[in-house]
Design a protein around this motif. Structure first.
Motif, short mmCIF file in Angstrom:
data_model
loop_
_atom_site.label_atom_id
_atom_site.label_comp_id
_atom_site.label_asym_id
_atom_site.label_seq_id
_atom_site.Cartn_x
_atom_site.Cartn_y
_atom_site.Cartn_z
N GLN A 222 -18.99 -27.00 -43.95
CA GLN A 222 -17.56 -27.34 -43.44
C GLN A 222 -16.79 -26.10 -44.00
N ALA B 222 -17.21 -23.75 -41.13
CA ALA B 222 -16.39 -23.70 -39.87
C ALA B 222 -15.03 -23.87 -39.83
N ARG B 223 -14.39 -23.73 -41.12
CA ARG B 223 -12.95 -23.91 -41.19
C ARG B 223 -12.40 -22.56 -41.46
#
Length: 346
Positions: free
Chosen positions: A242, A245-246
Motif C-alpha cells: 500500500q 502504491a501511494r
C-alpha cells in the motif's frame, strides 16, 4: 486529555527547543539567520587585537566552521521540486493523497533534503499568510527504534508541545494531534528514520497503520526518509504494498566524481575563514576528497570543516591534505576508502 488551544513550548528547556523535532526548534530553523559570518581581518587588524579579543575572534570563526552548511545539490533540488509538486496535487484531494519517500545510504543528505523541502513549504506559507498567527504548516518527527504506535503518536504530540500523560491512551493523543494540526493548517509532515519500521513485527505493523490513519485524517502531504527503503521491511507485505502504491521514491546515492562534486568542494572552500589558506587549493584535492569520503556529502563537509577547526586551533590557518587526512570520518569511510584515497594521491 483535553486541548483548548495550540500549545506553547516551555522556555525552561532551551537546549531541547533547538531540536527540529520540537515546534520551537523548527521555527528557529525556519527563521532567517541573523548571525552574519565573521569578517576575516587583515594582518594589520589582527595584530592590533588584544589576547582576549583574539580569543573571541577565533571563537567566532570556530563557531562558523562548526555550522553545517546545506548545499543546494541536484538531489536537494529534486526532492524540493517533487515535494512541492505533490503538495499541489494533494491540495484538492479528498482521499488517496500521494506521498514522497527519500531513500539512500547514511550520509547522502536525506535529512537535509527533506528539511529543505519543509523550509521551502514553511516560508511559502508565511508569505501567503503574513498576518495570520498560530499556523503550523510543517511537522517534523523521527521514528524511534523499536517504536510502538503510541510512541509515534507521542512524537507528533511532542513536536506540537502537547502534554502526554501516562494515563493518556493512543486515541486521546491522536485526537489531540489531529485537532491541532487541522486548526493550524498543517500541510506537510516529515517523518525521518522511517526505516525503523518493520512490517514483519506486530509493533511495526501497528506503527504503519497509525501513520496511515494520520494520513487519512489530515489533509497533508506525508514525506518519509530512511536508509535503503527499497529493500527495507517497510515495504514488505500488504501494508508495504500500500505504501509503495501511494509514495513516489526519490533515491539518493554517493556523488560520482565529476563537475557537481568539484562544485561541492569549491562551495565548501568558499566558506572557509582562514588567514593562510590559498584560494582554490582544495580544487587540486577534489579527486583525493572523493576517494576519502566515497562521494558522501556528509563526510566531505565533516572533513573540510573539521580540518578548518584544527587549522585555527593549531595556528596553521590553512586546510591541507594532511589536515584532512587527520580527521576521523565514519567507520565505513575509514576502513573502505582511506586506502583508495591514499592511492589516488601517490
Amino acid at each position: 486529555m483535553t486541548i483548548s488551544e495550540p500549545p506553547v513550548l516551555q522556555e525552561a528547556d532551551a537546549e531541547a527547543n533547538q531540536q527540529l523535532t520540537t515546534l520551537e526548534g523548527w521555527r528557529r530553523f525556519a527563521s532567517p539567520d541573523q548571525t552574519e559570518p565573521p569578517v576575516l581581518l587583515s594582518p594589520a587588524e589582527l595584530g592590533r587585537l588584544s589576547p582576549a579579543e583574539r580569543a573571541l575572534y577565533d571563537e567566532d570563526r570556530l563557531d562558523h566552521h562548526a555550522r553545517m552548511l546545506v548545499v543546494a545539490t541536484s538531489f536537494v533540488k529534486k526532492t524540493v521540486v517533487c515535494g512541492r509538486r505533490l503538495v499541489l496535487l494533494n491540495r484538492r484531494a479528498i482521499s488517496a493523497r500521494r506521498g514522497l519517500m527519500v531513500s539512500g545510504l547514511p550520509g547522502t543528505g536525506k535529512t537535509s533534503a527533506i528539511t529543505q523541502l519543509g523550509l521551502a513549504h514553511e516560508l511559502l506559507d508565511r508569505a501567503r499568510h503574513p498576518h495570520v498567527r498560530g499556523r503550523i504548516p510543517v511537522v517534523y518527527i523521527t521514528v524511534p527504534p523499536a517504536a510502538t504506535a503510541r510512541m509515534i503518536a507521542a512524537e507528533f504530540a511532542r513536536f506540537l508541545g502537547l502534554p502526554v500523560r501516562r494515563s493518556s491512551n493512543i486515541t486521546d493523543i491522536i485526537e489531540a494531534v489531529v485537532g491541532v494540526c487541522t486548526d493550524t493548517r498543517t500541510g506537510l509532515i516529515l517523518i525521518d528514520e522511517i526505516h525503523n519500521i518493520s512490517q514483519v513485527t506486530r509493533a511495526g505493523a501497528d506503527v504503519s497503520d497509525t501513520l496511515k490513519y494520520f494520513s487519512e485524517r489530515l489533509p497533508a502531504t506525508f514525506v518519509y526518509a530512511g536508509i535503503n527503503l527499497e529493500t527495507s521491511e517497510l515495504l514488505t507485505g500488504v501494508r508495504g504494498a500500500q505504501i509503495a502504491a501511494r509514495f513516489t521514491l526519490v533515491p539518493t546515492r554517493p556523488f560520482p566524481y565529476g563537475d557537481e562534486w568539484k562544485g561541492l568542494v569549491a562551495t565548501l572552500e568558499e566558506t572557509l575563514l582562514l588567514h593562510d589558506h590559498p584560494p582554490g587549493s582544495l580544487d587540486k584535492l577534489d579527486r583525493y576528497l572523493h576517494g576519502r569520503t566515497d562521494g558522501m556529502i556528509g563526510a566531505l563537509s565533516h572533513a573540510i570543516r573539521g580540518a578548518a577547526i584544527d587549522a585555527i586551533l593549531d595556528g596553521t590557518e590553512r586546510v591541507t591534505k594532511a589536515g584532512i587526512d587527520a580527521i576521523p570520518l565514519d567507520h565505513a569511510a575509514e576502513t573502505t576508502n582511506k586506502p583508495l584515497a591514499k592511492a589516488l594521491t601517490r
